[in-house]
Design a protein around this motif. Structure first.
Motif, PDB file in Angstrom:
ATOM      1  N   VAL A 182      -3.008  -0.709   4.048  1.00 28.39           N
ATOM      2  CA  VAL A 182      -4.095  -0.547   3.089  1.00 28.39           C
ATOM      3  C   VAL A 182      -5.267   0.166   3.750  1.00 28.39           C
ATOM      4  N   THR A 241      -5.583  -8.526   1.057  1.00 23.28           N
ATOM      5  CA  THR A 241      -4.118  -8.513   1.169  1.00 23.28           C
ATOM      6  C   THR A 241      -3.623  -9.710   1.978  1.00 23.28           C
ATOM      7  N   TYR A 282     -10.027  -4.627   2.009  1.00 20.35           N
ATOM      8  CA  TYR A 282      -8.633  -4.481   1.575  1.00 20.35           C
ATOM      9  C   TYR A 282      -7.682  -5.288   2.466  1.00 20.35           C
ATOM     10  N   GLY A 328       0.831  -1.198   0.000  1.00 21.26           N
ATOM     11  CA  GLY A 328       0.000   0.000   0.000  1.00 21.26           C
ATOM     12  C   GLY A 328       0.861   1.241   0.000  1.00 21.26           C
TER      13      GLY A 328
END
Length: 448
Positions: A102, A120, A116, A27
């Motif tokens: 993120v 991830t 998110y 990120g």
């Protein structure tokens, strides 16, 4: 009785302490990019991961896409091979430590959206190997690391604290603040086993002045929530005081400036047109949502959220009344210039900015709303404000500004000449007390 530490955990800690560990920062936004730069400047090899290919290409070319991060810091790190940007999640197995930075937004129903984080974590799980350490930095509710991430990472048969290591350390970025950059802010670190905690502490001690250990990942998650709830509640308090004192003819900014001369027992917070950014408008709702699981009610926190979220409507109403009193003209058909669409001064971040809500409310009442922001050229694609998507700002031109019926100061950037603005404008609505602080004449300024 001493606890035996896994051998590969001790090896990873030694690798981290020596600077030989490869660190993946996932990120490359306002949290991840400065973190990646800080680790690279400490001598660590950094894998800078983002699905946005434009960001990856910019970094590999030595360019910054965030205004307060100087590209001159990035280019030499890329040339030395210390920053390697990629959109390839399959490269996670190259990293010894993986830092997740993120977004953690909320839904329209004010519930946590961990999409998110989950996505991830699932990608990391595909290549997870013994001896890696995963650290979440994204702000979330207490229990996320253990209850959401750990089961995903352990699904392949590896165990946290034995085979791989898992910790939480909340980001504490304050974009645009020259006094507190990433490497000057202490880090809180929590984990649910001693080896994970020691590895994470060793990692952050390479770049920050102090790493503070707490007893669990959930405690560290609660620290971040507490910091942002504190700010949200106090901002709501001064927003309410602004309304109360305004009705009494008392200047709330003068009150706060006088009160803060007390050397104890008072901390100044300032009113505004609403809350913005990726933390304060969102994070308290993570706690209120989680509290319901324990049959706890967060009435105080929710009330603060209601007060802060109501401020844009209050500002628009004050603008309409001031415009009517000044020129006898209503909002319908009025030309309004919104000064500043970033959520705070001196940054280019528009996430959750109250200025966007102000523009929508103005146009819903028949006005036209343009904007000028020295740090934002156009409003990017946003899910929450589709009618404003890709709208470009107007340049700084005092003759053009004079043609607007009213200027609404939503963000008090330092790069604005407020004296010239007031001189050129028929009417200014100031939500940040910027004109008074600049020493501008206040005869055409209404503070709201």
């Amino acid at each position: 009785m001493s606890i035996e530490r896994p051998a590969h955990g001790l090896m990873l800690q030694s690798k981290v302490e020596s600077g030989a560990a490869c660190i993946a920062v996932i990120g490359m936004g306002y949290v991840g990019l400065p973190l990646a730069v800080a680790f690279a400047e400490s001598g660590s090899r950094v894998l800078a991961v983002d699905l946005d290919v434009a960001k990856v290409d910019a970094l590999n070319a030595g360019r910054s896409y965030i205004r307060h991060i100087d590209g001159a810091r990035i280019a030499p790190l890329v040339d030395q091979g210390l920053i390697d940007a990629t959109a390839d999640m399959a490269r996670f197995d190259e990293a010894d430590v993986l830092l997740i930075c993120v977004p953690t937004p909320i839904t329209r129903h004010l519930e946590p959206d961990l999409g998110y984080v989950v996505a991830t974590t699932e990608m990391i799980a595909k290549t997870l190997r013994r001896g890696q350490c995963v650290i979440l930095e994204s702000t979330t509710y207490p229990g996320t690391t253990r209850e959401v991430m750990q089961p995903i990472l352990e699904a392949g048969g590896l165990a946290a604290g034995r085979d791989f290591f898992l910790a939480y350390s909340p980001e504490r970025e304050d974009p645009g603040n020259p006094d507190f950059s990433t490497t000057r802010i202490p880090k809180v670190v929590g984990a649910d086993d001693p080896t994970s905690l020691d590895i994470a502490l060793a990692l952050y001690r390479r770049i920050v002045p102090q790493a503070i250990a707490v007893s669990s990942a959930a405690t560290a998650e609660a620290v971040k929530i507490t910091e942002n709830v504190f700010r949200s509640v106090n901002i709501a308090l001064v927003n309410e005081l602004k309304l109360v004192f305004g009705a009494m003819g008392i200047d709330v900014w003068e009150v706060i400036d006088a009160a803060k001369t007390k050397p104890f027992g008072f901390m100044p917070f300032y009113p505004g047109p609403g809350l913005g950014g990726h933390c304060i408008p969102i994070d308290p709702f993570y706690l209120t949502w989680k509290a319901r699981e324990y049959n706890q009610h967060t009435r105080f926190i929710e009330l603060a959220g209601q007060i802060n979220s109501s401020m844009p409507e209050r500002v628009v109403q004050a603008l309409a009344e001031a415009l009517d009193a000044h020129s006898g003209k209503g909002l319908r058909g009025a030309r309004v210039l919104v000064l500043g669409v970033a959520y705070k001064k001196n940054v280019d971040d528009i996430r959750e900015s109250p200025a966007l809500r102000l523009m929508e409310l103005l146009e819903a009442r028949g006005a036209s709303a343009d904007f000028h922001d020295p740090h934002v050229d156009r409003i990017d694609n946003t899910r929450e404000h589709p009618t404003l998507n890709f709208r470009a700002g107007i340049p700084w031109d005092l003759e053009a500004i004079a043609g607007y019926d009213v200027v609404l100061i939503a963000t008090d950037h330092d790069a604005v000449d407020y004296c010239a603005l007031v001189e050129a404008s028929p009417l200014v609505i100031d939500t940040r007390n910027a004109c008074a602080r600049a020493g501008a004449p206040l005869d055409r300024v209404v503070r709201a």
